[in-house]
Design a protein around this motif. Sequence first.
Motif, PDB file in Angstrom:
ATOM      1  N   THR A  79       0.828  -1.217   0.000  1.00 35.05           N
ATOM      2  CA  THR A  79       0.000   0.000   0.000  1.00 35.05           C
ATOM      3  C   THR A  79       0.857   1.260   0.000  1.00 35.05           C
ATOM      4  O   THR A  79       0.573   2.213  -0.717  1.00 35.05           O
ATOM      5  N   ALA A 130      -6.752   0.349  -6.145  1.00 33.07           N
ATOM      6  CA  ALA A 130      -6.006   1.083  -5.105  1.00 33.07           C
ATOM      7  C   ALA A 130      -5.455   2.389  -5.676  1.00 33.07           C
ATOM      8  O   ALA A 130      -5.477   3.428  -4.999  1.00 33.07           O
ATOM      9  N   HIS A 134      -6.434   6.069  -4.239  1.00 29.79           N
ATOM     10  CA  HIS A 134      -5.446   7.042  -3.753  1.00 29.79           C
ATOM     11  C   HIS A 134      -5.457   8.325  -4.588  1.00 29.79           C
ATOM     12  O   HIS A 134      -5.158   9.406  -4.065  1.00 29.79           O
ATOM     13  N   ASN A 137      -7.971  10.056  -2.737  1.00 31.10           N
ATOM     14  CA  ASN A 137      -7.435  10.492  -1.433  1.00 31.10           C
ATOM     15  C   ASN A 137      -6.580  11.748  -1.546  1.00 31.10           C
ATOM     16  O   ASN A 137      -6.592  12.597  -0.660  1.00 31.10           O
ATOM     17  N   ASN A 171     -10.497   1.498   1.851  1.00 33.80           N
ATOM     18  CA  ASN A 171      -9.537   2.560   1.526  1.00 33.80           C
ATOM     19  C   ASN A 171     -10.123   3.964   1.605  1.00 33.80           C
ATOM     20  O   ASN A 171      -9.469   4.879   2.092  1.00 33.80           O
ATOM     21  N   TYR A 229      -8.369  -0.820   9.363  1.00 33.85           N
ATOM     22  CA  TYR A 229      -8.514   0.559   8.872  1.00 33.85           C
ATOM     23  C   TYR A 229      -7.574   1.483   9.646  1.00 33.85           C
ATOM     24  O   TYR A 229      -7.636   1.561  10.862  1.00 33.85           O
TER      25      TYR A 229
END
Length: 341
Positions: A79, A130, A134, A137, A171, A229
Amino acid sequence: YVPPQIRKAQEALDDKIREELGRLKKMVNGLINRLSEPNLSSISGQMEELYMTNSRKDMNDTLTDILMNACVTPVAMPTRLLMEHVLLVSILHHNVGIEVGAHFLEAVVKKFDELCKSDAEGKECENLLALIAHLYNFHVVHCLLIFDILKKLVSAFTEKEIELILFLLKNVGFSLRKDDALALKELITEAQRKASTAEKKFQDQTRVRFMLETMLALRNNDMRKIPGYDPEPVERLRKLQRALVHSSGSGKDTQLRVSLESLLSADQVGRWWIVGSSWSGAPMISDTKSQAQQKLHVGKVSSKIMELARKLRMNTDIRRSIFCVLMMSEDFMDAFEKLLK
């Protein structure tokens, strides 16, 4: 026919371009290989310099290819490694221009869609998902795309899709709740409905139950019920991002508010989210039927009014129509009705 001397010059030019691209690829690859959190500042600075000295298209293509090769593998990627790669893209997206993030996002989404359809056995789908998570994010893309992907996964609702939904919610679930709680609530309702109708389809019900429990924990803002998490790594890298982004105003205003459908059909209808992007083969341009419908008709107009419109240089159909409406209406309500038509 291309004369031999011009052909030779062209071949030499192609070789030169190929050589320059090879050199550029080597430089970018060297920077990406050394990428880590402590040296992110110097590497992003060097990447910005490369963007200033090379063609944007070459840089975008090279960077996207190298990142895709590094991050999309049949085994699950760490990650932290994925986050650092996406953070570099987000810094360039804010400092260089939104076409950097847009180019990378489009490549990732198209590859994800392709792999979802092909039923690939490896972990490529999780790695791509992922990357998308991100990108959200780090404020490259808006939550609209994430909700589109979740809706698509919920509508398919096989065991593989359930795994991907869980992976994505783990996520970015709490960020989605913060950005659009109503959309998340609707998604949870839809997932519950799908789960109740598909109960007989799955032999192992535990994943479905676990997914529904995760969704309810998100709705109730209960972080403890989501195993593994940990928002701390993302928060730490967001702080680093704020330090490295030049313009203080950047952040949510540079987010790409683009839907999944728009990204997948970008080659047909153009990329409206990139300023100055060309429209090639857009159906709305060549559609003769829609052009015919656009012609406006305001009943029968006397030749006197049309002559007056011509004198006042009302040179398009819409201008003439508006002029005729204004000149021939009985009162303001009549003009309003005709203008609406």
